[in-house]
Design a protein around this motif. Structure first.
Motif, PDB file in Angstrom:
ATOM      1  N   ASP A  27       0.822  -1.214   0.000  1.00 19.59           N
ATOM      2  CA  ASP A  27       0.000   0.000   0.000  1.00 19.59           C
ATOM      3  C   ASP A  27       0.859   1.269   0.000  1.00 19.59           C
ATOM      4  O   ASP A  27       0.428   2.335   0.407  1.00 19.59           O
ATOM      5  CB  ASP A  27      -0.959   0.004   1.201  1.00 19.59           C
ATOM      6  N   HIS A  44       0.969  15.637   7.381  1.00 16.50           N
ATOM      7  CA  HIS A  44       0.181  14.455   7.057  1.00 16.50           C
ATOM      8  C   HIS A  44      -0.193  13.813   8.392  1.00 16.50           C
ATOM      9  O   HIS A  44       0.684  13.311   9.102  1.00 16.50           O
ATOM     10  CB  HIS A  44       0.987  13.485   6.187  1.00 16.50           C
ATOM     11  N   GLU A  47       0.250   9.636   8.042  1.00 18.35           N
ATOM     12  CA  GLU A  47       1.292   8.962   7.261  1.00 18.35           C
ATOM     13  C   GLU A  47       2.658   9.608   7.481  1.00 18.35           C
ATOM     14  O   GLU A  47       2.768  10.825   7.548  1.00 18.35           O
ATOM     15  CB  GLU A  47       0.972   9.036   5.756  1.00 18.35           C
ATOM     16  N   LYS A 100       2.640   6.136   1.769  1.00 20.79           N
ATOM     17  CA  LYS A 100       1.401   5.379   1.584  1.00 20.79           C
ATOM     18  C   LYS A 100       0.593   5.969   0.434  1.00 20.79           C
ATOM     19  O   LYS A 100       0.657   7.167   0.166  1.00 20.79           O
ATOM     20  CB  LYS A 100       0.562   5.404   2.857  1.00 20.79           C
ATOM     21  N   SER A 102      -2.402   6.598   0.449  1.00 19.59           N
ATOM     22  CA  SER A 102      -3.384   7.531   1.003  1.00 19.59           C
ATOM     23  C   SER A 102      -2.816   8.920   1.294  1.00 19.59           C
ATOM     24  O   SER A 102      -3.566   9.838   1.617  1.00 19.59           O
ATOM     25  CB  SER A 102      -3.970   6.956   2.296  1.00 19.59           C
ATOM     26  N   THR A 103      -1.501   9.084   1.166  1.00 19.67           N
ATOM     27  CA  THR A 103      -0.868  10.359   1.512  1.00 19.67           C
ATOM     28  C   THR A 103      -1.233  11.433   0.496  1.00 19.67           C
ATOM     29  O   THR A 103      -0.953  11.298  -0.689  1.00 19.67           O
ATOM     30  CB  THR A 103       0.668  10.201   1.571  1.00 19.67           C
TER      31      THR A 103
END
Length: 121
Positions: A27, A44, A47, A100, A102-103
């Motif tokens: 991921d 962030h 992350e 990641k 998602s960052t």
């Protein structure tokens, strides 16, 4: 499962502050970016972020100090820590980032430099 030539990948784009994805690891994504000037203060919340300097000198600003990251060195910015990458003297710095999926590019901040899509090269 092929070797990735990082210098070749850097030759495929020219825009500063526009990350490009070169690989996925579970991921996590491996990103290349060219940096020039000052970025945006951001953090962030969930992350960590790893910056490895491939070419040049990166100055990672934190609210209480600035860390100099030289060519061949890396720095990890822990989640929740406000930071602002920058370069000096009009130098273009090449970095590899590991983060990641998602960052968000500018974390908790929306800015004209914010990118929402990282081209795959």
């Amino acid at each position: 499962m092929k070797a990735i030539n990082i210098q070749d990948k850097f030759s495929k784009f020219s825009k500063n502050w526009h990350p490009h994805q070169i690989a996925l690891v579970d991921d996590m994504q491996v990103i290349l970016a060219k940096l020039k000037g000052e970025f945006v203060w951001h953090k962030h919340d969930n992350e960590d972020e790893l910056f490895q300097v491939i070419k040049g000198t990166l100055y990672m600003q934190f609210r209480d100090r600035t860390e100099t990251v030289n060519e061949g060195e890396l720095i990890v910015v822990p989640k929740g820590v406000e930071h602002n990458p920058m370069t000096k003297n009009d130098e273009e710095v090449h970095v590899l980032l590991f983060e990641k999926l998602s960052t968000g590019h500018t974390g908790n901040v929306q800015h004209e430099k914010t990118q929402t899509h990282y081209p795959k090269i």
